[in-house]
Design a protein around this motif. Structure first.
Motif, mmCIF file in Angstrom:
data_model
loop_
_atom_site.group_PDB
_atom_site.id
_atom_site.type_symbol
_atom_site.label_atom_id
_atom_site.label_comp_id
_atom_site.label_asym_id
_atom_site.label_seq_id
_atom_site.Cartn_x
_atom_site.Cartn_y
_atom_site.Cartn_z
ATOM 1 N N LEU A 6 38.721 47.339 36.525
ATOM 2 C CA LEU A 6 37.673 46.746 37.358
ATOM 3 C C LEU A 6 38.141 45.460 38.032
ATOM 4 C CD1 LEU A 6 34.405 47.319 35.290
ATOM 5 C CD2 LEU A 6 35.087 48.412 37.431
ATOM 6 N N TRP A 7 38.967 44.672 37.338
ATOM 7 C CA TRP A 7 39.510 43.444 37.925
ATOM 8 C C TRP A 7 40.300 43.771 39.188
ATOM 9 C CZ3 TRP A 7 44.607 41.896 38.760
ATOM 10 C CH2 TRP A 7 44.787 40.544 39.102
ATOM 11 N N GLU A 8 41.133 44.790 39.106
ATOM 12 C CA GLU A 8 41.920 45.180 40.279
ATOM 13 C C GLU A 8 41.019 45.748 41.371
ATOM 14 O OE1 GLU A 8 43.986 47.695 43.032
ATOM 15 O OE2 GLU A 8 42.630 48.471 41.489
ATOM 16 N N LEU A 9 40.005 46.511 40.962
ATOM 17 C CA LEU A 9 39.137 47.158 41.939
ATOM 18 C C LEU A 9 38.243 46.152 42.661
ATOM 19 C CD1 LEU A 9 38.459 49.938 43.076
ATOM 20 C CD2 LEU A 9 36.746 50.204 41.276
ATOM 21 N N VAL A 10 37.723 45.145 41.959
ATOM 22 C CA VAL A 10 36.851 44.169 42.640
ATOM 23 C C VAL A 10 37.631 43.333 43.645
ATOM 24 C CG1 VAL A 10 35.209 44.000 40.729
ATOM 25 C CG2 VAL A 10 37.090 42.373 40.855
ATOM 26 N N SER A 34 27.631 39.035 41.859
ATOM 27 C CA SER A 34 28.072 37.783 41.247
ATOM 28 C C SER A 34 29.080 38.036 40.131
ATOM 29 C CB SER A 34 26.869 37.002 40.698
ATOM 30 O OG SER A 34 26.147 37.777 39.761
ATOM 31 N N TRP A 35 28.879 39.118 39.352
ATOM 32 C CA TRP A 35 29.817 39.447 38.270
ATOM 33 C C TRP A 35 31.163 39.852 38.855
ATOM 34 C CZ3 TRP A 35 32.463 43.783 36.297
ATOM 35 C CH2 TRP A 35 32.911 43.663 34.970
ATOM 36 N N CYS A 36 31.127 40.643 39.932
ATOM 37 C CA CYS A 36 32.374 41.059 40.576
ATOM 38 C C CYS A 36 33.147 39.855 41.100
ATOM 39 C CB CYS A 36 32.072 42.032 41.720
ATOM 40 S SG CYS A 36 31.438 43.632 41.175
ATOM 41 N N GLU A 37 32.442 38.910 41.698
ATOM 42 C CA GLU A 37 33.107 37.719 42.200
ATOM 43 C C GLU A 37 33.660 36.871 41.060
ATOM 44 O OE1 GLU A 37 30.419 35.670 44.781
ATOM 45 O OE2 GLU A 37 31.044 36.864 46.515
ATOM 46 N N GLN A 38 32.924 36.863 39.959
ATOM 47 C CA GLN A 38 33.386 36.111 38.793
ATOM 48 C C GLN A 38 34.721 36.669 38.301
ATOM 49 O OE1 GLN A 38 30.523 36.163 35.575
ATOM 50 N NE2 GLN A 38 30.889 34.021 35.128
ATOM 51 N N LEU A 39 34.816 37.999 38.232
ATOM 52 C CA LEU A 39 36.071 38.618 37.816
ATOM 53 C C LEU A 39 37.182 38.324 38.815
ATOM 54 C CD1 LEU A 39 34.587 40.147 35.545
ATOM 55 C CD2 LEU A 39 35.838 42.203 36.244
ATOM 56 N N ALA A 40 36.852 38.425 40.099
ATOM 57 C CA ALA A 40 37.867 38.239 41.134
ATOM 58 C C ALA A 40 38.417 36.823 41.159
ATOM 59 C CB ALA A 40 37.289 38.595 42.502
ATOM 60 N N SER A 41 37.645 35.865 40.658
ATOM 61 C CA SER A 41 38.087 34.470 40.673
ATOM 62 C C SER A 41 39.038 34.146 39.527
ATOM 63 C CB SER A 41 36.869 33.539 40.614
ATOM 64 O OG SER A 41 36.255 33.594 39.334
ATOM 65 N N LEU A 42 39.213 35.099 38.596
ATOM 66 C CA LEU A 42 40.048 34.866 37.424
ATOM 67 C C LEU A 42 41.419 35.490 37.588
ATOM 68 C CD1 LEU A 42 37.439 35.970 34.725
ATOM 69 C CD2 LEU A 42 37.996 33.606 35.343
ATOM 70 N N THR A 43 42.370 35.000 36.811
ATOM 71 C CA THR A 43 43.605 35.753 36.653
ATOM 72 C C THR A 43 43.332 36.850 35.631
ATOM 73 O OG1 THR A 43 44.428 34.415 34.803
ATOM 74 C CG2 THR A 43 44.982 33.668 37.045
ATOM 75 N N LEU A 44 44.102 37.902 35.679
ATOM 76 C CA LEU A 44 43.915 38.992 34.723
ATOM 77 C C LEU A 44 44.152 38.503 33.298
ATOM 78 C CD1 LEU A 44 43.395 41.943 34.073
ATOM 79 C CD2 LEU A 44 45.815 42.416 34.545
ATOM 80 N N VAL A 45 45.128 37.640 33.123
ATOM 81 C CA VAL A 45 45.423 37.099 31.791
ATOM 82 C C VAL A 45 44.226 36.338 31.243
ATOM 83 C CG1 VAL A 45 46.838 35.441 30.508
ATOM 84 C CG2 VAL A 45 47.919 37.015 32.119
ATOM 85 N N ARG A 46 43.602 35.510 32.082
ATOM 86 C CA ARG A 46 42.438 34.738 31.640
ATOM 87 C C ARG A 46 41.290 35.662 31.233
ATOM 88 N NH1 ARG A 46 39.237 32.279 29.402
ATOM 89 N NH2 ARG A 46 37.971 30.506 30.066
ATOM 90 N N LEU A 47 41.060 36.701 32.002
ATOM 91 C CA LEU A 47 39.991 37.645 31.702
ATOM 92 C C LEU A 47 40.220 38.339 30.370
ATOM 93 C CD1 LEU A 47 37.513 39.383 32.418
ATOM 94 C CD2 LEU A 47 39.056 40.866 33.729
ATOM 95 N N LEU A 48 41.428 38.809 30.164
ATOM 96 C CA LEU A 48 41.713 39.544 28.930
ATOM 97 C C LEU A 48 41.744 38.624 27.718
ATOM 98 C CD1 LEU A 48 44.400 42.106 30.165
ATOM 99 C CD2 LEU A 48 41.913 42.360 29.983
ATOM 100 N N GLU A 49 42.204 37.392 27.901
ATOM 101 C CA GLU A 49 42.180 36.443 26.787
ATOM 102 C C GLU A 49 40.759 36.128 26.346
ATOM 103 O OE1 GLU A 49 46.286 33.817 27.432
ATOM 104 O OE2 GLU A 49 44.354 33.070 28.185
ATOM 105 N N SER A 50 39.848 36.084 27.295
ATOM 106 C CA SER A 50 38.462 35.725 26.988
ATOM 107 C C SER A 50 37.744 36.784 26.157
ATOM 108 C CB SER A 50 37.678 35.500 28.290
ATOM 109 O OG SER A 50 38.235 34.442 29.029
ATOM 110 N N THR A 51 38.246 38.013 26.189
ATOM 111 C CA THR A 51 37.575 39.111 25.482
ATOM 112 C C THR A 51 38.483 39.778 24.443
ATOM 113 O OG1 THR A 51 38.238 40.604 27.281
ATOM 114 C CG2 THR A 51 36.053 39.625 27.419
ATOM 115 N N ALA A 52 39.608 39.152 24.147
ATOM 116 C CA ALA A 52 40.619 39.800 23.313
ATOM 117 C C ALA A 52 40.217 39.953 21.854
ATOM 118 C CB ALA A 52 41.939 39.031 23.404
ATOM 119 N N ASP A 53 39.345 39.074 21.357
ATOM 120 C CA ASP A 53 39.057 39.055 19.923
ATOM 121 C C ASP A 53 37.795 39.802 19.511
ATOM 122 O OD1 ASP A 53 41.315 37.542 19.533
ATOM 123 O OD2 ASP A 53 40.242 35.638 19.716
#
Length: 205
Positions: free
Chosen positions: A95-99, A115-134
């Motif tokens: 979804l990060w790549e698609l948005v 707004s959620w799509c824009e939120q994802l698009a504003s992040l790096t992929l690493v930041r997104l995955l780190e935020s939900t990794a645990d």
């Protein structure tokens, strides 16, 4: 205005993610009788993700993406297996790549607010995955006890193409029209890589 639709590659990724989700669900006794392999393939071909990332929950995602993080918000249960976390990471990366490439298509397959799509698009992929990794934000898109989900499960996996396509498109329409409306606030342009036409998608979906 015309919007670019889903590509065959996009649909192939949706199908692969759905297939993995259904396979994992087969191992959960609470999900009822398991589907036959052919039924799994038929249902996985739905043109949207059968699971959700709680895209409508603004507070959850704002908390998760704060600099200090809020890992306690993530579900940690027996179902938080390595396989489920791997599916979550793969789905979020898709979804990060698609948005960033086609926000309209991302909203169609996920029912996510702009707004959620824009939120994802504003992040790096690493930041997104780190935020939900645990932990797990991933959950079933529809209430398992709802008539909509039961109809999708039964008819959307039918051997008859017309029956399953009708059920899957009906579920897609319900997802796109009944989602909780999230007030739209455009993120600062410097933090958002979304193309300008995406501003008008909210009125189209």
């Amino acid at each position: 205005m015309e919007y670019e639709g889903l590509t065959q590659d996009d649909l192939a990724n949706v199908r692969a993610l759905n297939r993995r989700w259904l396979r994992l669900r087969q191992n959960d006794a609470r999900c009822g009788a398991p589907l036959a392999d052919k039924q799994v393939e038929h249902l996985a071909a739905a043109p949207f993700l059968l699971f959700s990332f709680q895209e409508q929950d603004q507070r959850l995602w704002q908390a998760l993406l704060r600099a200090d993080g809020q890992q306690d918000l993530l579900t940690r249960t027996a179902t938080s297996s390595a396989e489920l976390r791997a599916l979550q990471a793969a789905g979020l990366a898709f979804l990060w790549e698609l948005v960033r490439r086609n926000p309209y298509a991302a909203r169609v397959v996920s029912g996510a607010p702009l707004s959620w799509c824009e939120q994802l698009a504003s992040l790096t992929l690493v930041r997104l995955l780190e935020s939900t990794a645990d932990g797990i934000v991933l959950e079933s898109r529809f209430d398992d006890e709802s008539s909509l989900y039961r109809r999708l499960l039964q008819r959307g996996s039918s051997a008859r193409q017309e029956t399953r396509v009708f059920a899957q498109i009906g579920a897609l329409q319900a997802m796109l029209t009944s989602a909780t409306l999230v007030p739209y606030r455009r993120f600062p342009a410097a933090a958002c890589g979304m193309p300008q036409p995406a501003e008008q998608v909210a009125d189209k979906v």
